[in-house]
Design an enzyme around this catalytic site. Sequence first.
Site, PDB file in Angstrom:
ATOM      1  N   LYS A 198      -9.426  -2.416   1.960  1.00 26.15           N
ATOM      2  CA  LYS A 198      -9.163  -1.361   2.700  1.00 26.15           C
ATOM      3  C   LYS A 198     -10.135  -0.143   2.340  1.00 26.15           C
ATOM      4  CE  LYS A 198      -6.857  -3.826   5.487  1.00 26.15           C
ATOM      5  NZ  LYS A 198      -5.404  -4.025   5.672  1.00 26.15           N
ATOM      6  N   ARG A 241       2.056 -12.220  -0.673  1.00 25.56           N
ATOM      7  CA  ARG A 241       0.624 -12.442  -0.106  1.00 25.56           C
ATOM      8  C   ARG A 241      -0.071 -13.855  -0.732  1.00 25.56           C
ATOM      9  NH1 ARG A 241      -1.747  -8.904   4.087  1.00 25.56           N
ATOM     10  NH2 ARG A 241       0.083  -7.311   4.367  1.00 25.56           N
ATOM     11  N   SER A 256      -0.922  -3.492  10.105  1.00 28.26           N
ATOM     12  CA  SER A 256      -0.684  -4.691   9.288  1.00 28.26           C
ATOM     13  C   SER A 256       0.463  -5.323   9.642  1.00 28.26           C
ATOM     14  CB  SER A 256      -0.466  -3.688   7.923  1.00 28.26           C
ATOM     15  OG  SER A 256      -1.411  -2.886   7.667  1.00 28.26           O
ATOM     16  N   CYS A 259       1.142  -7.513  11.865  1.00 28.23           N
ATOM     17  CA  CYS A 259       1.257  -7.608  13.259  1.00 28.23           C
ATOM     18  C   CYS A 259       0.773  -8.814  13.871  1.00 28.23           C
ATOM     19  CB  CYS A 259       1.228  -6.213  13.860  1.00 28.23           C
ATOM     20  SG  CYS A 259       2.399  -5.024  13.354  1.00 28.23           S
ATOM     21  N   ARG A 313       0.775  -1.249  -0.179  1.00 33.60           N
ATOM     22  CA  ARG A 313      -0.019   0.013   0.091  1.00 33.60           C
ATOM     23  C   ARG A 313       0.968   1.298  -0.108  1.00 33.60           C
ATOM     24  NH1 ARG A 313      -1.575   0.817   4.234  1.00 33.60           N
ATOM     25  NH2 ARG A 313      -0.811  -1.139   5.506  1.00 33.60           N
ATOM     26  N   TYR A 347      -1.319  -3.816  -6.969  1.00 31.13           N
ATOM     27  CA  TYR A 347      -1.149  -4.162  -5.713  1.00 31.13           C
ATOM     28  C   TYR A 347      -2.413  -4.604  -4.668  1.00 31.13           C
ATOM     29  CZ  TYR A 347      -0.285  -5.414  -0.872  1.00 31.13           C
ATOM     30  OH  TYR A 347      -0.427  -5.931   0.266  1.00 31.13           O
ATOM     31  N   HIS A 375     -10.257  -2.368  11.714  1.00 32.91           N
ATOM     32  CA  HIS A 375      -9.149  -3.269  11.290  1.00 32.91           C
ATOM     33  C   HIS A 375      -8.870  -4.271  12.223  1.00 32.91           C
ATOM     34  CE1 HIS A 375      -4.601  -3.335   9.534  1.00 32.91           C
ATOM     35  NE2 HIS A 375      -5.509  -4.134   8.911  1.00 32.91           N
ATOM     36  N   ASP A 424      -8.885  -9.970   9.229  1.00 37.44           N
ATOM     37  CA  ASP A 424      -8.638  -8.311   8.956  1.00 37.44           C
ATOM     38  C   ASP A 424      -9.695  -7.312   9.192  1.00 37.44           C
ATOM     39  OD1 ASP A 424      -6.263  -7.003   8.103  1.00 37.44           O
ATOM     40  OD2 ASP A 424      -7.452  -6.449   6.231  1.00 37.44           O
TER      41      ASP A 424
HETATM   42  P1  GTP Z   1      -2.055  -7.913   7.388  1.00 37.38           P
HETATM   43  O1  GTP Z   1      -3.031  -8.769   6.676  1.00 37.38           O
HETATM   44  O2  GTP Z   1      -1.218  -6.984   6.922  1.00 37.38           O
HETATM   45  O3  GTP Z   1      -3.241  -6.796   8.182  1.00 37.38           O
HETATM   46  O4  GTP Z   1      -1.263  -8.499   8.752  1.00 37.38           O
HETATM   47  P2  GTP Z   1      -1.731  -9.517   9.876  1.00 37.38           P
HETATM   48  O5  GTP Z   1      -1.840  -8.281  11.198  1.00 37.38           O
HETATM   49  O6  GTP Z   1      -2.745 -10.473   9.591  1.00 37.38           O
HETATM   50  O7  GTP Z   1      -0.507 -10.159  10.211  1.00 37.38           O
HETATM   51  P3  GTP Z   1       0.099 -11.695  10.219  1.00 37.38           P
HETATM   52  O8  GTP Z   1      -0.894 -12.600  11.221  1.00 37.38           O
HETATM   53  O9  GTP Z   1       0.106 -11.959   8.677  1.00 37.38           O
HETATM   54  O10 GTP Z   1       1.694 -11.673  10.749  1.00 37.38           O
HETATM   55  C1  GTP Z   1       2.650 -11.041  10.072  1.00 37.38           C
HETATM   56  C2  GTP Z   1       3.938 -11.342  10.782  1.00 37.38           C
HETATM   57  O11 GTP Z   1       4.031 -11.454  11.931  1.00 37.38           O
HETATM   58  C3  GTP Z   1       4.263 -12.787  10.365  1.00 37.38           C
HETATM   59  O12 GTP Z   1       5.627 -12.581   9.839  1.00 37.38           O
HETATM   60  C4  GTP Z   1       4.144 -13.648  11.587  1.00 37.38           C
HETATM   61  O13 GTP Z   1       4.918 -14.799  11.262  1.00 37.38           O
HETATM   62  C5  GTP Z   1       4.563 -12.691  12.644  1.00 37.38           C
HETATM   63  N1  GTP Z   1       3.586 -12.974  13.869  1.00 37.38           N
HETATM   64  C6  GTP Z   1       2.413 -13.291  13.879  1.00 37.38           C
HETATM   65  N2  GTP Z   1       2.100 -13.592  15.103  1.00 37.38           N
HETATM   66  C7  GTP Z   1       3.412 -13.592  15.875  1.00 37.38           C
HETATM   67  C8  GTP Z   1       3.661 -13.814  17.268  1.00 37.38           C
HETATM   68  O14 GTP Z   1       2.607 -14.085  18.104  1.00 37.38           O
HETATM   69  N3  GTP Z   1       4.942 -13.814  17.689  1.00 37.38           N
HETATM   70  C9  GTP Z   1       5.793 -13.288  16.766  1.00 37.38           C
HETATM   71  N4  GTP Z   1       7.004 -13.259  17.102  1.00 37.38           N
HETATM   72  N5  GTP Z   1       5.740 -12.860  15.512  1.00 37.38           N
HETATM   73  C10 GTP Z   1       4.458 -13.350  14.996  1.00 37.38           C
HETATM   74  C1  SPV Z   2      -2.903  -4.652   5.497  1.00 40.99           C
HETATM   75  O1  SPV Z   2      -1.941  -4.001   4.822  1.00 40.99           O
HETATM   76  O2  SPV Z   2      -3.294  -4.301   6.333  1.00 40.99           O
HETATM   77  C2  SPV Z   2      -3.297  -5.652   4.905  1.00 40.99           C
HETATM   78  C3  SPV Z   2      -3.014  -5.878   3.152  1.00 40.99           C
HETATM   79  O3  SPV Z   2      -4.281  -6.425   5.190  1.00 40.99           O
HETATM   80  S1  SPV Z   2      -3.842  -4.649   2.034  1.00 40.99           S
HETATM   81  O4  SPV Z   2      -4.881  -5.398   1.557  1.00 40.99           O
HETATM   82  O5  SPV Z   2      -2.742  -4.463   1.106  1.00 40.99           O
HETATM   83  O6  SPV Z   2      -4.180  -3.722   2.902  1.00 40.99           O
HETATM   84 MN    MN Z   3      -4.760  -5.588   7.145  1.00 47.10          MN
END
Ligand code: GTP
Ligand code: SPV
Ligand code: MN
Length: 587
Positions: free
Chosen positions: A206, A371, A248, A250, A69, A197, A226, A277
Site C-alpha cells: 500500500k 490473512r 478493503s 469488499c 492498517r 502488520y 486499488h 489488489d
Molecule cells: P483486501 O485484501 O482487504 O483489499 O480485500 P478484498 O477486496 O480482496 O476482499 P476479499 O475478496 O478478501 O473479500 C472480503 C470478504 O468479502 C470475505 O469475507 C468474502 O467472503 C466477502 N465477499 C467477497 N465477495 C463476495 C460476494 O460476492 N458476496 C458476498 N456476500 N460476500 C463476498
Molecule cells: C487492504 O486493507 O486493502 C489490504 C490489506 O489489501 S493491507 O495490505 O493490510 O493493506
Molecule cells: Mn487491499
Amino acid sequence: MTSNKSVLNWIEDMKKLVCPDKLVWIDGSEEQLEALRAEACSTGEMIKLNQEKLPGCYLHRTAVNDVARVEDRTFICSRKEEDAGPTNHWKDPKEAYKMLYDIARGSYKGRTMYVIPYSMGPIGSPLAKIGVELTDSIYVVLNMSIMARVGQKVWDTLGDSNDWVRGLHCKCDIDAEKRYICHFPEDNTIISVNSGYGGNVLLGKKCFALRIASYLGKNEGWLAEHMLILGIQNPKGEIKYVAAAFPSACGKTNLAMLIPPESYRKKGYKIWTVGDDIAWMRQGEDGRLYAINPENGFFGVAPGTNEKSNPNALATTKSGTIFTNVAQNLDDNTVWWEGLDKNPPKNALNWKGEPWDGTTSDQKGAHPNSRFTAPAKNCPCISPEFDKGTGVPISAIIFGGRRAQTTPLVYQSRDWNNGVFVGSIMASETTAAAAGAVGVVRRDPMAMLPFCGYHMGDYFKHWIEMGKKLGENAPKIFNVNWFRLDDEGHFIWPGFGDNLRVLEWILERCEGKADAVETPIGYVPKPEDINIEGLDISLDTLKSILEVNKEQWAKEADGIEEFYKKFGDKLPQELRDQLATLKNNLK
Ligand code: GTP
Ligand code: SPV
Ligand code: MN
C-alpha cells in the site's frame, strides 16, 4: 550486491541511525530464505505447519494491538499541507523526519538489518518500479519475498540509477502510541515504525504501490489503483480484461479468482487472474489502457475463504504460504479460520495463541482481518499474462462497495466523466481491514481514501485528464454492489462465482450488445438482461436489487454534496456539473 552510490549512501545513513548488530543482503535465493525461516522458527516468530498437508507453510501471530492498517496514524508528509489534501493526515516533513528518527534511533541494537531490493512489476518491465526496504523483521523479509520480485536481479536492473523508493521499517517495541506510517512523496521515501502488520510494514504494497505510486502516476501520466485485474474468456476463446476497485475486504480477491457457475463452465467460460489488489495502468501505443499487477503474491483475507466461496484462493494457500493471525489446529498442526468449514478444531490455539476449543461463540478462532500471504504462481487460474511486463488491455473499469441499500447490483456510467463521478462518490461500510469501527458507511472514492498519496481533488482531476487522453479508447465505467441486504439482514444476491453473470452484462455493454434502461444515476439492466438460469432467485427479487430509489438517491446526493465541500476549489468543475446533473435527474 550493488555499487549504486545512492543506495550505499542511504544504507550507511540508516545504519548510523538505527545501529544494527549485523547487516544481511537479501539475495532472493531459496537457501537464504530457508535459513531465515529456520531462524524465525527457532525464536518463535514463526511456526512451521504440517509439512505433509501444507508444505512450505508457516503461521505467524502479530501483537494483539497490531492486526490491521492504522489509518489515523498514516501520514502524507508533503512539503505543503495542501498537497496532502483534506482526506489525508499530514505532517510537516521536517518534523516528521525528526520524530521518526528519534523513534528509530538505536532501535536495531541487538538486531539484524535486512536489505530487501524489490521490483514492483515484472523485473525490467517498462511499467515496473524498484524499491529497497530495510527491516529488522524476518517476517517482513519472508512476506516481501512472496509479495514482490526480490533479489540480485533487482540490483542488476537498477544499475546506478537514483530512481528507486526508500523504505525504512523499524519494529521497535510495537508500541501502538508510537506507531507511524509516513510517506514522503517528494523524496520517494517511506518510514514505518512500531508495527509488524502487513499493510503497515510490507512497504512495497500500500505504501509504495499505491500512496507513492499514485503521486508518481499523477506526475508521469498514469494510474496506480486499488484494483483487481481479471480476464474473462468467452466460449469463442476471446479474453477481455476488467479492473475493479472495491474497498478493503469488499471482494477483490474473490472476484479476481471466481469460478464460473456450472452453466457458464459448460459453455466454455474461463477466468484468468492477473491481480487481486493493485493495478498500475498506462496508455499503450495502440491508445488503449494497459494494466499490470505490480505484486507477485496475494495478501488475502482468510475468513470466509472456503472450498465453495473461493476454491482458487484456497488452493493457492496450500504451499509456500504464510498465515497471519489464524487459528492453529493442534491435533494436526494445520490452520483454521471462521468460514473455512463447519468443523472448528476442538484442540486449538486462537489467533492470540490462547487455548481455544472452537465452541466459544463470543471468541473467534481467527482474527477477522487474518490473512494469507501466498505466491501468485500457486493460483490455479493465474493468467499467462501475469509475468509479462506489457500488461493487459482493460475493457471496463468497475467500482463497487458494500452497501446494504441504495446502490443497485450494477449500473453503467453515461460516459468517462460520469464514470469518474461514480468512482468519486463511492461509499462503503467499513471492514476489519483497518483499525476502527466496522460497518459504518463512509465515502471512499475509487476505494483509494486510505491510499491516495496526494490531494484527492487533484486525483479526480488526473482521472478526468486520463479520460481526455484515452478518448474513444477509454474503458467503460461501471458500478456494482454485491451486498444488498433483505429485511432479515441476508445478502440478496448470491455473489461470488455468480458475479460472472453481472460481468457478462458489463462486457456485452462494452460491445454495445446488451440492453439497459436509463435512470437518474446511469444505465441499469432490465432484470431479464441478467442471466439467472440455474439460480434460485426470482425476476422480482432481481428487480428489487436493480431498483434506483429516488428518495434514497436524493439523500445520497445530499451526502455527496457535503463530502464534495471538503475539496473546495480543488473539486474539478466536471464533477460539480455531474452532481448538478444527478440532482436534476432526481427532480
Ligand atoms: P483486501 O485484501 O482487504 O483489499 O480485500 P478484498 O477486496 O480482496 O476482499 P476479499 O475478496 O478478501 O473479500 C472480503 C470478504 O468479502 C470475505 O469475507 C468474502 O467472503 C466477502 N465477499 C467477497 N465477495 C463476495 C460476494 O460476492 N458476496 C458476498 N456476500 N460476500 C463476498
Ligand atoms: C487492504 O486493507 O486493502 C489490504 C490489506 O489489501 S493491507 O495490505 O493490510 O493493506
Ligand atoms: Mn487491499
